[in-house]
Design an enzyme around this catalytic site. Sequence first.
Site, PDB file in Angstrom:
ATOM      1  N   HIS A  85       0.659  -1.015   0.024  1.00 28.86           N
ATOM      2  CA  HIS A  85       0.011   0.329   0.329  1.00 28.86           C
ATOM      3  C   HIS A  85       1.314   1.471   0.247  1.00 28.86           C
ATOM      4  O   HIS A  85       2.052   1.058   0.570  1.00 28.86           O
ATOM      5  CB  HIS A  85      -0.662  -0.141   1.192  1.00 28.86           C
ATOM      6  N   ASP A  90       2.062   1.636   2.775  1.00 27.74           N
ATOM      7  CA  ASP A  90       3.168   0.771   3.599  1.00 27.74           C
ATOM      8  C   ASP A  90       4.600   1.204   3.551  1.00 27.74           C
ATOM      9  O   ASP A  90       5.777   0.742   4.099  1.00 27.74           O
ATOM     10  CB  ASP A  90       2.918  -0.708   3.169  1.00 27.74           C
ATOM     11  N   HIS A 104     -12.704 -12.814  -3.359  1.00 30.19           N
ATOM     12  CA  HIS A 104     -13.346 -12.181  -3.833  1.00 30.19           C
ATOM     13  C   HIS A 104     -14.035 -12.212  -4.919  1.00 30.19           C
ATOM     14  O   HIS A 104     -15.481 -12.104  -4.625  1.00 30.19           O
ATOM     15  CB  HIS A 104     -12.423 -10.400  -4.156  1.00 30.19           C
TER      16      HIS A 104
HETATM   17  C1  XUL Z   1      -8.845  -6.503   0.557  1.00 32.07           C
HETATM   18  C2  XUL Z   1      -7.697  -6.403   0.269  1.00 32.07           C
HETATM   19  C3  XUL Z   1      -6.753  -6.100   0.041  1.00 32.07           C
HETATM   20  C4  XUL Z   1      -5.898  -5.410  -1.194  1.00 32.07           C
HETATM   21  C5  XUL Z   1      -4.791  -4.553  -1.652  1.00 32.07           C
HETATM   22  O1  XUL Z   1      -9.623  -7.047   1.032  1.00 32.07           O
HETATM   23  O2  XUL Z   1      -7.996  -7.861  -0.627  1.00 32.07           O
HETATM   24  O3  XUL Z   1      -5.832  -6.560   0.534  1.00 32.07           O
HETATM   25  O4  XUL Z   1      -5.337  -6.585  -1.824  1.00 32.07           O
HETATM   26  O5  XUL Z   1      -5.438  -3.446  -0.994  1.00 32.07           O
HETATM   27 MN    MN Z   2      -6.227  -8.874  -2.257  1.00 27.37          MN
END
Ligand code: XUL
Ligand code: MN
Length: 360
Positions: free
Chosen positions: A63, A66, A229
């Site tokens: 990120h 980070d 996801h």
């Molecule tokens: C959130 C997620 C995050 C992204 C990066 O669900 O997976 O860690 O991968 O921002």
């Molecule tokens: Mn992720």
Amino acid sequence: MATAKKAVAKKEKPVQGTFRFSFGPWNIHEGADSFGPEVRKTIPFNKKLELYKKMGFDGIQFHDDDAVPGCGDGKMTQAQMIKAATELKKTLDNHGLTAEFVAPRMWFNPNTIDGGYTSNDPKCRKYAIERTKRAIDIANALGTRNIVFWLAREGTYIREAKDPVWATERIAEAAQALLDYDKNIRLMIESKPNEPVDHAYIPTIGHAIALGLLTTDPSRIGCLIETAHALLANLCPSDEMGYALAHKKLWSVHLNDQNGLKFDQDLTFGAVDPRRALNQVRVLDKAGYGNNGEWVGLDVKVMRTQKDKGGLKHLEYSRKVFLRLLEISRSLDDAKIEALRAERDYEELNWYILDAILKK
Ligand code: XUL
Ligand code: MN
């Protein structure tokens, strides 16, 4: 027709390569969740860097904060951020690590309470775009052109809170502004259907790929597929990957596992359904994923119950599971599979796969 022919030729001659692994510093964590505090000691960032290579990982995902702590607080200048990222690049080089991507953390700052790019407040939308431009500066200093868009709070809790046409246009407009800001970067959209918001605007990989068509340079918009996801959208992760691969848009993955439709669990890869994991490994391997520099990212979290000792096992075992499944996938007889497909003997094919998994 020409494309279809090429696809057939590729199917006959899969390009199989070797894989490189990556994860983000957030994947080694203290275990706090919404209902309880930390349960493990913090491992300092520099100590984490020492662990990567030892565990067989060569890539690090970031990120923006980070990489440059505090970069989103509005207190650092652009030059200060670039300087800090340039220093970090030297440290990464010393550890033999490569930065895979930078993702703006658009979910902690007060300006992102109601999302960034789709906030109803123009000040917050401006913050989001400016912050992402700084994330691009940081990515450049770290030597990567990959920007990940995990659109955490771009969505709603009630449908009436935002206009979905307007919101989709705002996300496309943000993507366009970033593509214009830097002609070299590319955006990898990490879709997720919910959490933290109830209704997220780019819930699946089909949405992510199509969003590129609203910009002037769709060739620089691709995606990152996270197993959990896809499962939260009640979709099959390997089919999602196949769809993105057919579009040449699968530029990264976050492999993990997920126990049904609940919060995003980020379980060890293959921990719930090894066959589902095998199919992900197989689709990646068969399509030559990795041959253009793509990384195998693992977005996994250790169980909260784990003591300090063993707080890295989820990463080590996820990598091991991938490699073990790769071995199984490559041991399968393609000619036999083709014959069973032609015969429509899917019961026998089912057993062939189960037998391969259970044998090992
Ligand atoms: C959130 C997620 C995050 C992204 C990066 O669900 O997976 O860690 O991968 O921002
Ligand atoms: Mn992720």
